[in-house]
Design an enzyme around this catalytic site. Structure first.
Site, PDB file in Angstrom:
ATOM      1  CB  CYS A 125       0.382  40.255 130.560  1.00 59.48           C
ATOM      2  SG  CYS A 125      -1.109  41.086 130.043  1.00 59.48           S
ATOM      3  NE  ARG A 182       7.410  45.169 133.699  1.00 50.98           N
ATOM      4  CZ  ARG A 182       7.724  45.576 132.472  1.00 50.98           C
ATOM      5  NH1 ARG A 182       7.141  46.642 131.945  1.00 50.98           N
ATOM      6  NH2 ARG A 182       8.630  44.921 131.756  1.00 50.98           N
ATOM      7  CD  GLU A 213       7.103  43.144 137.878  1.00 54.05           C
ATOM      8  OE1 GLU A 213       7.883  43.841 137.241  1.00 54.05           O
ATOM      9  OE2 GLU A 213       7.080  41.896 137.780  1.00 54.05           O
ATOM     10  NE  ARG A 240      11.363  45.965 134.186  1.00 54.24           N
ATOM     11  CZ  ARG A 240      11.824  45.324 133.115  1.00 54.24           C
ATOM     12  NH1 ARG A 240      12.584  45.950 132.244  1.00 54.24           N
ATOM     13  NH2 ARG A 240      11.544  44.047 132.918  1.00 54.24           N
TER      14      ARG A 240
HETATM   15  C1  LIG Z   1       8.320  38.037 134.659  1.00 55.50           C
HETATM   16  S1  LIG Z   1       9.344  36.752 135.195  1.00 55.50           S
HETATM   17  C2  LIG Z   1       9.567  37.144 136.886  1.00 55.50           C
HETATM   18  C3  LIG Z   1      10.920  37.715 137.180  1.00 55.50           C
HETATM   19  C4  LIG Z   1      11.239  37.957 138.644  1.00 55.50           C
HETATM   20  N1  LIG Z   1      10.338  38.868 139.285  1.00 55.50           N
HETATM   21  C5  LIG Z   1      12.678  38.437 138.815  1.00 55.50           C
HETATM   22  O1  LIG Z   1      12.949  39.360 139.567  1.00 55.50           O
HETATM   23  O2  LIG Z   1      13.578  37.870 138.163  1.00 55.50           O
HETATM   24  C6  LIG Z   1       8.258  35.374 135.228  1.00 55.50           C
HETATM   25  C7  LIG Z   1       8.934  34.055 135.575  1.00 55.50           C
HETATM   26  O3  LIG Z   1       7.928  33.023 135.591  1.00 55.50           O
HETATM   27  C8  LIG Z   1       8.551  31.812 135.183  1.00 55.50           C
HETATM   28  N2  LIG Z   1       7.511  30.852 134.758  1.00 55.50           N
HETATM   29  C9  LIG Z   1       6.860  30.807 133.565  1.00 55.50           C
HETATM   30  N3  LIG Z   1       6.009  29.761 133.536  1.00 55.50           N
HETATM   31  C10 LIG Z   1       6.128  29.116 134.738  1.00 55.50           C
HETATM   32  C11 LIG Z   1       5.512  27.960 135.298  1.00 55.50           C
HETATM   33  N4  LIG Z   1       4.634  27.248 134.614  1.00 55.50           N
HETATM   34  N5  LIG Z   1       5.842  27.587 136.567  1.00 55.50           N
HETATM   35  C12 LIG Z   1       6.746  28.310 137.279  1.00 55.50           C
HETATM   36  N6  LIG Z   1       7.377  29.413 136.785  1.00 55.50           N
HETATM   37  C13 LIG Z   1       7.068  29.820 135.527  1.00 55.50           C
HETATM   38  C14 LIG Z   1       9.475  32.257 134.046  1.00 55.50           C
HETATM   39  O4  LIG Z   1      10.516  31.328 133.842  1.00 55.50           O
HETATM   40  C15 LIG Z   1       9.979  33.619 134.565  1.00 55.50           C
HETATM   41  O5  LIG Z   1      11.219  33.488 135.228  1.00 55.50           O
END
Ligand SMILES: C[S@@+](CC[C@H](N)C(=O)[O-])C[C@H]1O[C@@H](n2cnc3c(N)ncnc32)[C@H](O)[C@@H]1O
Length: 395
Positions: A80, A168, A119, A166
């Site tokens: 977010c 979302r 999500e 949770r």
């Molecule tokens: C909210 S988590 C998503 C989790 C996923 N839905 C799961 O089931 O595990 C967001 C993910 O985005 C990744 N992320 C953050 N910045 C990023 C970037 N610049 N490029 C690619 N991935 C990134 C983070 O490492 C994190 O694992």
């Protein structure tokens, strides 16, 4: 239409797990933890799915959209952030630098997948606090401008039979070229005949909160600069018009924290006698005089939370800090030993509906962290089912 999928911000693969149970094939995925040498979530994903040629460990900002394989569904759970936009010099629009949603838009512009599922935290509907709803409306408008109709629902997993409270927001996008789009436009009762309604039925519509109905301005910068609205947990956007109501889910018997506990838990998860006082303090009610940076005196207060956690209720929301001695971390009274302990990494996985030991091989701290970031697999499994049925009707 085939059931090909790409997964962005993939973490440990919650979306993929839920969708592949419904016959989807993941043709590309991306996960990158900025400023970390060790890419734990990426490694966990490869360990479980085994296909490093499909999974990219590149910063999404650096991904060449032209190299992404064709697909019919894009799924992602981006953080977010601030989605405000301004006019750029070249008469286009410009979002804030580093905001990952604009990377998704860049990819979708190139690949134009017929379907999208996002999500995010439910706070997205209310942010920023000084212009409530702006970020979400900017997001909807930019997807609408790409030709997508949208439906959203805030879902509390516990209210649909999963062992965690949770909450979302899920945003479903369907391109105007799909049969589903035409059917949805023609539908009189869109709330009870949309993407979410079959798997997540609505009991009723709340009469306490007024219906929101907004024509989205052509110029997204005007939306970004001036729009605000108290958006509700359910809504849709079609042909530039946003409609939102507060819906109430049916009552069910919850699945509880007690239902998913492990047996014969290792001694290392138990609390020491000398830690108990610190835990009691963290979980207890407080009223502390404080002074702000500007010198203003105020009283910080917070209420008590259950200590130990109730075993006859779903778990509270699991956060990425679950590993630490923290007010929001779970502590249970183990039914076998009658002693207090933390939840185990396997219990953290069960709370999100991942198979036992999904994150095995990572440190305990990272196992909890990845689960705090992940989603409830059973929820997206249901959404995968709904989308699979929709795709079966496409050509
Ligand atoms: C909210 S988590 C998503 C989790 C996923 N839905 C799961 O089931 O595990 C967001 C993910 O985005 C990744 N992320 C953050 N910045 C990023 C970037 N610049 N490029 C690619 N991935 C990134 C983070 O490492 C994190 O694992």
């Amino acid at each position: 239409m085939n059931k090909t999928l790409i997964e962005l911000f993939a973490g440990v693969g919650g979306f993929r797990l839920g969708f592949e149970k419904n016959g989807f094939e993941t043709v590309w995925a991306n996960q990158f933890e900025p400023s970390k040498k060790k890419q734990d979530a990426y490694e966990c994903y490869i360990h479980n799915f085994g296909d490093s040629e499909v999974h990219s460990n590149e910063d999404i900002n650096k991904v060449d959209e032209k190299k992404i394989p064709d697909h019919n569904v894009i799924v992602y759970g981006s953080p977010c952030q601030d989605y405000s936009v301004a006019h750029s010099n070249a008469k286009g629009i410009e979002g804030k630098k580093g905001v990952l949603f604009w990377e998704v838009v860049r990819l979708m512009k190139e690949k134009k997948p017929p379907f999208m599922l996002m999500e995010n935290v439910d706070r997205l509907l209310k942010s920023p606090s000084k212009q409530r709803g702006r970020d979400f409306m900017v997001m909807c408008k930019s997807l609408n401008d790409l030709g997508y109709g949208l439906e959203w629902r805030v879902i509390n997993a516990a209210e649909y039979g999963f062992p965690q409270k949770r909450k979302r927001i899920f945003l479903f996008g369907f391109h105007e070229s799909t049969n589903y789009y035409k059917e949805f436009v023609a539908q009189d009762d869109k709330l009870n005949n949309g993407f979410f309604s079959k798997e997540f039925p609505i009991e009723s519509i709340s009469s306490k909160k007024s219906v929101v109905d907004i024509e989205l301005e052509d110029d997204i910068v005007v939306i970004s600069d001036t729009y605000q609205a108290n958006l509700h947990n359910t809504g849709y956007v079609i042909e530039g018009r946003l409609h939102s109501v507060e819906t109430i889910p049916p009552k069910i018997n919850p699945v509880t924290l007690g239902d998913i506990l492990e047996k014969d838990v290792d001694e290392k998860y138990y609390l020491n006698e000398d830690e108990l006082e610190a835990w009691r303090y963290l979980k207890g009610a407080k009223s502390i005089p404080r002074v702000s940076k500007t010198g203003h005196s105020y009283t910080f207060t917070e209420g008590a939370i259950a200590f130990p956690d109730h075993l006859d209720r779903p778990a509270r929301t699991m956060l990425t800090s679950e590993a630490s001695k923290n007010r929001s971390s779970h502590v249970v009274r183990d039914p076998q030993t009658n002693r207090l302990r933390k939840i185990t990494p396997v219990e953290a996985e069960r709370i999100n509906g991942f198979p036992d030991n999904w994150t095995e091989g990572l440190s305990d701290r990272m196992r909890y962290f990845c689960m705090g970031n992940a989603l409830v697999v059973g929820l997206v499994e249901k959404m995968g089912k709904a989308l699979s049925d929709i795709i079966d009707k496409e050509v």
